[in-house]
Design an enzyme around this catalytic site. Sequence first.
Site, PDB file in Angstrom:
ATOM      1  CG  ASP A  13      -1.770  -1.235   1.343  1.00  0.00           C
ATOM      2  OD1 ASP A  13      -2.368  -1.649   0.335  1.00  0.00           O
ATOM      3  OD2 ASP A  13      -1.796  -1.819   2.438  1.00  0.00           O
ATOM      4  CE  LYS A  16       3.556  -2.247  -4.564  1.00  0.00           C
ATOM      5  NZ  LYS A  16       3.042  -1.917  -3.219  1.00  0.00           N
ATOM      6  N   GLY A  40      -3.767  -3.929  -4.799  1.00  0.00           N
ATOM      7  CA  GLY A  40      -4.715  -2.879  -5.146  1.00  0.00           C
ATOM      8  C   GLY A  40      -3.966  -1.607  -5.461  1.00  0.00           C
ATOM      9  CG  HIS A  41      -0.700  -1.625  -7.796  1.00  0.00           C
ATOM     10  ND1 HIS A  41       0.280  -2.111  -8.630  1.00  0.00           N
ATOM     11  CD2 HIS A  41      -0.442  -2.168  -6.575  1.00  0.00           C
ATOM     12  CE1 HIS A  41       1.081  -2.909  -7.952  1.00  0.00           C
ATOM     13  NE2 HIS A  41       0.660  -2.951  -6.710  1.00  0.00           N
ATOM     14  NE  ARG A 143       7.209 -30.999  -7.337  1.00  0.00           N
ATOM     15  CZ  ARG A 143       8.051 -31.889  -6.798  1.00  0.00           C
ATOM     16  NH1 ARG A 143       9.074 -32.322  -7.496  1.00  0.00           N
ATOM     17  NH2 ARG A 143       7.860 -32.330  -5.570  1.00  0.00           N
ATOM     18  CD  GLN A 222       1.089  -8.791  -2.650  1.00  0.00           C
ATOM     19  OE1 GLN A 222       1.955  -9.419  -3.242  1.00  0.00           O
ATOM     20  NE2 GLN A 222      -0.133  -8.719  -3.090  1.00  0.00           N
ATOM     21  CB  THR A 299      -9.508  -5.875   1.842  1.00  0.00           C
ATOM     22  OG1 THR A 299      -8.695  -4.837   2.426  1.00  0.00           O
ATOM     23  CG2 THR A 299      -8.597  -6.906   1.182  1.00  0.00           C
ATOM     24  NE  ARG A 303      -4.244   0.450   2.822  1.00  0.00           N
ATOM     25  CZ  ARG A 303      -4.340   1.242   1.776  1.00  0.00           C
ATOM     26  NH1 ARG A 303      -4.074   2.534   1.902  1.00  0.00           N
ATOM     27  NH2 ARG A 303      -4.697   0.762   0.601  1.00  0.00           N
ATOM     28  CE  LYS A 329      -2.001   7.481   0.674  1.00  0.00           C
ATOM     29  NZ  LYS A 329      -3.024   6.754   1.413  1.00  0.00           N
ATOM     30  CG  ASP A 331      -0.498  14.665   0.583  1.00  0.00           C
ATOM     31  OD1 ASP A 331       0.271  13.739   0.233  1.00  0.00           O
ATOM     32  OD2 ASP A 331      -1.738  14.580   0.503  1.00  0.00           O
ATOM     33  CB  SER A 408       3.778  11.197  -3.952  1.00  0.00           C
ATOM     34  OG  SER A 408       2.393  11.316  -4.170  1.00  0.00           O
TER      35      SER A 408
END
Length: 419
Positions: A13, A16, A40-41, A143, A222, A299, A303, A329, A331, A408
């Site tokens: 999270d 990315k 979850g990008h 396998r 991840q 989900t 967090r 993040k 900011d 960012s």
Amino acid sequence: MKADVILGLQWGDEGKGKVVDVLAGNYPVVARFQGGPNAGHSIHFGDKSFVLRSIPSGIFREDALNIIGNGVVLDPITFRQECEALIGQGIPVKERIYISRKAHLILPTHRILDAASEAAKGKSKIGSTLKGIGPAYMDKTGRNGMRVGDLEAGDFMQRLESLRKKHFSVLRQYDYEYDPDMDLQEWLSAVEYMRGFNFIDSEYFVNKVLCSGKGILCEGAQGTMLDVDFGSYPFVTSSSTVCAGACIGLGLAPNRIGEVYGIFKAYCTRVGSGPFPTELFDETGEELRRKGFEFGAVTKRPRRTGWLDLVALKYAVMIDGVTALAMMKSDVLSGFDKIKVAVAYKVNGRECAHVPFDTYAEVEPVYEEFDGWGDLSGISSYGDLPKSFRDYVEFIERQTGVPVKILSLGPDREQTIIR
């Protein structure tokens, strides 16, 4: 040419997807190398927001080919849903997505196995997203798995039924009620949809791209601290989230790797169970969650939040061979009077600067404190940022030995400073 890698340095999270989207314009190929639809990008530009689970984040770039690599486990149902959502926004997915024949398939019975296993763990559960990813990787290493290339086989249905029977035999050990045909018809329909895409031998494809003088951007899912070997085991994912995973998940030799972009938040978050030394349980933690909108992109789970953990960050930089950092993040920390950073741990009462082997060790963070900063909105150059913010960035650079090249300052792709 080299293959550059983007990966998370914390517990996922980190942001990315945004960095891939910002950089993808410089690469003709973007390749996802591991993970499944638990990723979850999130990507924001203009007035639009998107969440990608299996599809590489370069999908929005007109000239970029997007490869789903052999290290990915792919759920046909989720894949079709993603594609249909993108098509609804005018994105031509079939022209831009290539899928490795060696990528493994997630079956509906994998999701049943995931739920049954997690339910049986009780209080010891790891916080699985119940997407069937762990059981799919277990079949891969055992396998027994089915791969995308099997969709081209004449005896595909026989192979499917053989694996389903194996799953039913495993499920008999659990006290768990389930529908054996759950989502089966939808899955078969989604498989038929997938057959309309380009299946490739991706290891040959990516090496041919590099030999032709073109670059590749490799995208991980991840974060490093969730790696199956180097993360906080057993509270980890089922694949190699570190830089070496790009070699394994795409068929690249180590000497093909170029820049390694390590992505981290200006603070820390984690979803699910497992150690989190800097976790905050007070109003500050709630404020971070609220301001950062810290809820899982897939989900929707809240967090866990905490201060930046430099012990874990330096560990991830070492494991991954990071050459450039991207701090996300920034900011969200605007407006805090004081900001803390963990620079060491006290493990069972003794101070150290290493991530302990024992996941269950009693860890107390040792903090350094920094002055906060004000509003960062509208700032487009590093020199115009508040001095206290620049002090924070430069402290991280000194501690890690790696430059922070990307900052960012908001969710939109335009709210980014590249140094």
